[in-house]
Structures are given as C-alpha cells and as structure tokens.
Design an enzyme around this catalytic site. Structure first.
Site, PDB file in Angstrom:
ATOM      1  CE  LYS A  54      48.604 -24.473  10.361  1.00  0.00           C
ATOM      2  NZ  LYS A  54      48.119 -25.816  10.063  1.00  0.00           N
TER       3      LYS A  54
HETATM    4  C1  LIG Z   1      54.405 -22.465   9.659  1.00  0.00           C
HETATM    5  C2  LIG Z   1      53.452 -23.307   8.868  1.00  0.00           C
HETATM    6  N1  LIG Z   1      52.338 -23.707   9.428  1.00  0.00           N
HETATM    7  C3  LIG Z   1      51.465 -24.427   8.715  1.00  0.00           C
HETATM    8  C4  LIG Z   1      51.659 -24.765   7.405  1.00  0.00           C
HETATM    9  C5  LIG Z   1      50.625 -25.493   6.617  1.00  0.00           C
HETATM   10  O1  LIG Z   1      50.511 -26.706   7.018  1.00  0.00           O
HETATM   11  P1  LIG Z   1      49.179 -27.497   6.974  1.00  0.00           P
HETATM   12  O2  LIG Z   1      48.186 -26.813   6.130  1.00  0.00           O
HETATM   13  O3  LIG Z   1      49.650 -28.779   6.390  1.00  0.00           O
HETATM   14  O4  LIG Z   1      48.770 -27.609   8.390  1.00  0.00           O
HETATM   15  C6  LIG Z   1      52.771 -24.416   6.820  1.00  0.00           C
HETATM   16  C7  LIG Z   1      52.956 -24.815   5.445  1.00  0.00           C
HETATM   17  O5  LIG Z   1      53.850 -24.560   4.767  1.00  0.00           O
HETATM   18  C8  LIG Z   1      53.706 -23.681   7.564  1.00  0.00           C
HETATM   19  O6  LIG Z   1      54.823 -23.334   7.014  1.00  0.00           O
END
Ligand SMILES: Cc1ncc(COP(=O)(O)O)c(C=O)c1O
Length: 480
Positions: A54
């Site tokens: 993130k």
């Molecule tokens: C802990 C965590 N957060 C976020 C994500 C990504 O999710 P997104 O890009 O769909 O928000 C993942 C994806 O595997 C994840 O494992």
C-alpha cells in the site's frame, strides 16, 4: 505545486529520501514447495518502507492529488482505514508535511492504532457495528470530515483511479522486467481491487489477448470468488485473513480481468504463511498465505510448465500476536491438538509443554508482578522445584501485601500466595468448573500429582465459542 506564504516546518517540495525506496521490491523464486510443473516467484512487497504494497498507492494517490490541486500545502489527508493503506498514507503524506487523519472502526487492534499514531497520524474512532449508509459507517465519516475540514482531501482508495495506476505504472513493469518478459500467470487478491486492475491492465497490454492469466485467490466468506465463477453476488460470510476479500465489488475492481479463481479458507492461508516462513524464510502477513496457497493450487493443476508470480503483500510483523502465535491459533481452532475428551482440552497453556508462566515460592513478589504484567495474565500458579502446584498468586494478593509498604515487593511469593487451591481432575465436569469460577477462583487441573495447567473463565468461553454451531457465528471482518 505552490508554496504557502507561512512556510511549514517541513518543506513540501523536498520530502525525505525514504519515499524514493517505495517500490523496486525484490522478486524471489519459491524452491522448497511442490509447485507441480511450474515455477513460482514471489514479489516481496513486505519490503516497502511501510511494510506493505500500500506504500505504492499512498504515494501515487498523494502525488495525483497534488498534481490535480485536490491536495494543497497544509492540507489534510483523510482516509477510512486502519490497515496498510493507513500506514502508507501516514508515512507518505506525513513525510510530505501534510496532516493525516484516519477514521478507524472501533474493533481494530490497539497495535495498529498505535502504529499510525506513532507515524504522526490523528485518529478518529468510529463504530464497527454499522454498515454502508449509516452516518457512523467509517467511510461515510471520512467523507463528511473531508467536506467539513478546510483543505481536507478524502483519499478513497476504493474509488481512486491513482490506486490501480500505481500498479499499472510500477508493480507491473517491475515484475515484467524481473521475470525477463516471460510470465504466464499472476495470482492476486482483491481488497480495493487496485492490484488486480492495475496489473491486469498492464499485462493485457504487454501480452494481449489474455496471454497472461490473472488468477484470483479469495478468502472463503468473501463474495468475489462466487462472483467470478457465477456472476452472482451472494451474501458474505466471515474470514480472518486481513486486507483481501470483500462483501461488495469495489468501484475500481475490474473483475472481468480475472481468468481463474480459487477460494482459500483461513486455516489453509495461515498454515501456508507459517510454512512459507519456516521453509523459505519469507515473513508475510495472512493474505500472503491466501495468495501462495492459491498460486500453489494453480501451479499443481497445470499440465504444462508455467512461470507464475504472486505477491507477499505485507510483512508478518503485524501478525505476531495472531497467526504466528500458537496459543491464538489453537484458541481460534486453526491448530488442532488431539482431543482427550476431558477438561484437559480446555487448558490453553500446558505445563508439561513449558507453556505456563509460573513463579516459585521463593521468588520475590516483584518477580511475580513483572511476570503478571509481561504475560498479560491476572494470576500465576506457584510451582515448587518438584513441579507441584502449591499455590496461586494474583494481583489482589500482591496488593494486600504491598499497599501499605512497597518494600514488601522484596518478600517471597510464599508469604502472599493463596494455598487454598481449587484443583480438579481431568475427568471433572464443566459444572464443577463453574463452581470454581463462582467462588472467584481459577481451576488448577491435576492428574494425580501431575500439574497439567490452569483453566480460566476466558479459556472456557473460548472453548464454548469454538464449539458453537458455525451458522450462528455472526460475520466479522477486518477492514482494508
Ligand atoms: C494485506 C493486503 N492488502 C492489500 C492487498 C491488495 O489489495 P487491493 O490492491 O485490491 O486493495 C492485498 C493483496 O493481496 C493484501 O494482501
């Protein structure tokens, strides 16, 4: 970007160098698992400065908002999250000198709240027992705050195009180069859908006509797997894996990109993440387990050799007290001990296995107090050199002894402990346990002279919860 006349303490145009370390994460091959005819590679997003994938979207969403004039110097970055996005934003926006305000549902762990606060974010706690449309729903609160606060910018990762763009522009191209332009399948999870949409768009462009499969690994209980398989939106259940799985289809998630999907339950996710750490030395979070388990299933189903990539989306550090803690795993029913069919099944910490924190009768009361504090229990069994439980000491015993004269902390435990023990044999009944609890005590389970362990009210409650019929368990989920 224009500079405000009253210069802030941190110049917005020269952020700390740590932000340049976001992305460009390593890629390693899995070598200690059975991957069938395939080769499996992991992109280590846990190595970003904030510990997760993130960080990338935090940087991209903040920079996009700056470029579009939605975020002005001295502005306030607002998001509804207690997860990795909050950490990423607190890191990136905080480093750039913005105020960061996170709206966090009240069920989130203190550890996560402490972490974002330590990064300088302000926190508004809101209700976790209300859903979309309720005025106290965390996303609605964040939206409202952004309207009310001058210079407020609501990030909204679930609807922000700069989220998938981060993956289309950075994560995808990095994987493509690291894999030397030779990739057959990418396994992803969906939280906001940013990863799926961004990587899907990138890989469709570099290898068009579905040349690269986009495989979804979804927690059991989430609605996404069923949606991919049948096009139907079913009612969501509960899952304990954090960061992925949804009870709705997020605005930015292009589910049409998914070519194959697997559903992975919590137990398999946790077991796989733990195995990954032991076998490969890779310390991922719970969703890493889901993704790797999904990728392994995909790999083993193939008849031709393929090159498969998945992610380690966040670090295991956040899960030390949960998935990596054997007591938590047993309490939640994810580790199964052979049942004895008697009271010993309710003992969470077994003496014989060295799992019980004890004190000796000659230890000082200060030692007892420190052990009570450090192990977060309310009493300790007093065990002599022969391994016999001869007493129990709790906080009230300590208080009675030291409240007038703190130097009594130096006195031996034997002077303050209770030696009127409530012992039960393993074949005692649950009603016997209740009797012990009614007298304000904990039960000491003895098999003859052998001390097996303690049973507290919490142990009994956890046991009963585990044995309650699945259908009566209300859905409960983490927030991205
Ligand atoms: C802990 C965590 N957060 C976020 C994500 C990504 O999710 P997104 O890009 O769909 O928000 C993942 C994806 O595997 C994840 O494992």
């Amino acid at each position: 970007m224009s500079q405000s006349s009253a210069a802030p303490a941190i110049a917005h145009n020269k952020p700390p160098e740590i932000l340049s370390l976001i992305g460009d994460t390593p890629l390693v091959e899995v070598t200690q698992f059975d991957t069938g005819p395939c080769r499996l590679f992991l992109k280590l997003e846990n190595q970003n400065p904030g510990g997760s994938i993130k960080d990338r979207i935090a940087l991209s969403m903040i920079e996009a908002a700056e470029a579009e004039g939605k975020l002005v110097p001295d502005g306030t970055v607002i998001e509804a999250t207690a997860g990795n996005t909050g950490l990423g934003l607190a890191l990136v926006a905080g480093a750039k000198g913005y105020r960061v305000l996170l709206v966090i549902p009240d069920k989130m762990s203190q550890e996560k709240i402490s972490h974002v606060r330590a990064l300088g974010a302000e926190v508004r706690i809101t209700r976790s027992d209300v859903t979309r449309g309720h005025p106290e729903y965390y996303q609605d609160v964040a939206f409202r705050l952004a309207e009310e606060i001058p210079g407020g910018f609501y990030v909204n990762q679930f609807g922000n195009p700069a989220n998938p763009l981060a993956h289309e522009r950075t994560t995808g191209p990095e994987i493509w180069e690291q894999m030397r332009h030779d990739v057959d399948a990418v396994v992803v999870g969906v939280g906001s859908g940013g990863t799926l949409t961004g990587l899907g768009r990138f890989f469709n462009r570099v290898k068009p006509r579905r040349g690269i499969e986009m495989v979804l690994a979804d927690p059991t209980g989430s609605v996404l797997y069923e949606y991919v398989k049948t096009g139907k939106l079913v009612e969501s259940g509960s899952w304990a894996v954090e960061g992925i799985g949804e009870d709705f289809i997020p605005e930015i998630a292009d589910m049409s990109l998914v070519t194959e999907a697997f559903e992975i339950d919590d137990e398999e996710s946790f077991a796989t993440a733990r195995e990954l750490l032991r076998k490969e030395g890779i310390f991922g979070g719970s969703s890493t387990g889901t993704l790797v388990a999904g990728a392994l299933r995909y790999c083993r189903e193939q008849t031709k050799p393929k090159r498969v990539v998945t992610l380690v989306p966040d670090t295991g550090n956040k899960y030390l007290s949960k998935m990596y803690n054997n007591f938590w795993m047993a309490e939640q029913g994810f580790i199964h001990r052979p049942p004895h069919g008697d009271l010993s099944d309710l003992i969470s910490h077994r003496y014989e296995a060295g799992e019980v924190i004890t004190v000796g009768p000659d230890d000082s009361l200060l030692t007892a107090f420190k052990r009570i504090r450090n192990s977060d229990v309310s009493q300790l069994p007093v065990v002599d050199k022969t391994g016999r439980a001869i007493g129990i000491i709790d906080e009230s015993d300590l208080l009675v002894t030291v409240h007038r004269e703190p130097s009594h902390f130096n006195d031996p435990v034997s002077t303050a402990m209770t030696d009127q023990l409530e012992t039960l044999p393993p074949d005692a009944k649950i009603t016997d346990l209740l009797g012990v609890f009614d007298r304000g005590r904990v039960a000491i389970v003895m098999d003859g002279n052998k001390f097996l362990g303690l049973i507290t009210r919490t142990d009994l409650l956890s046991y009963l919860r585990l044995h309650m019929p699945k259908s009566s368990t209300p859905p409960e989920r983490e927030f991205a």
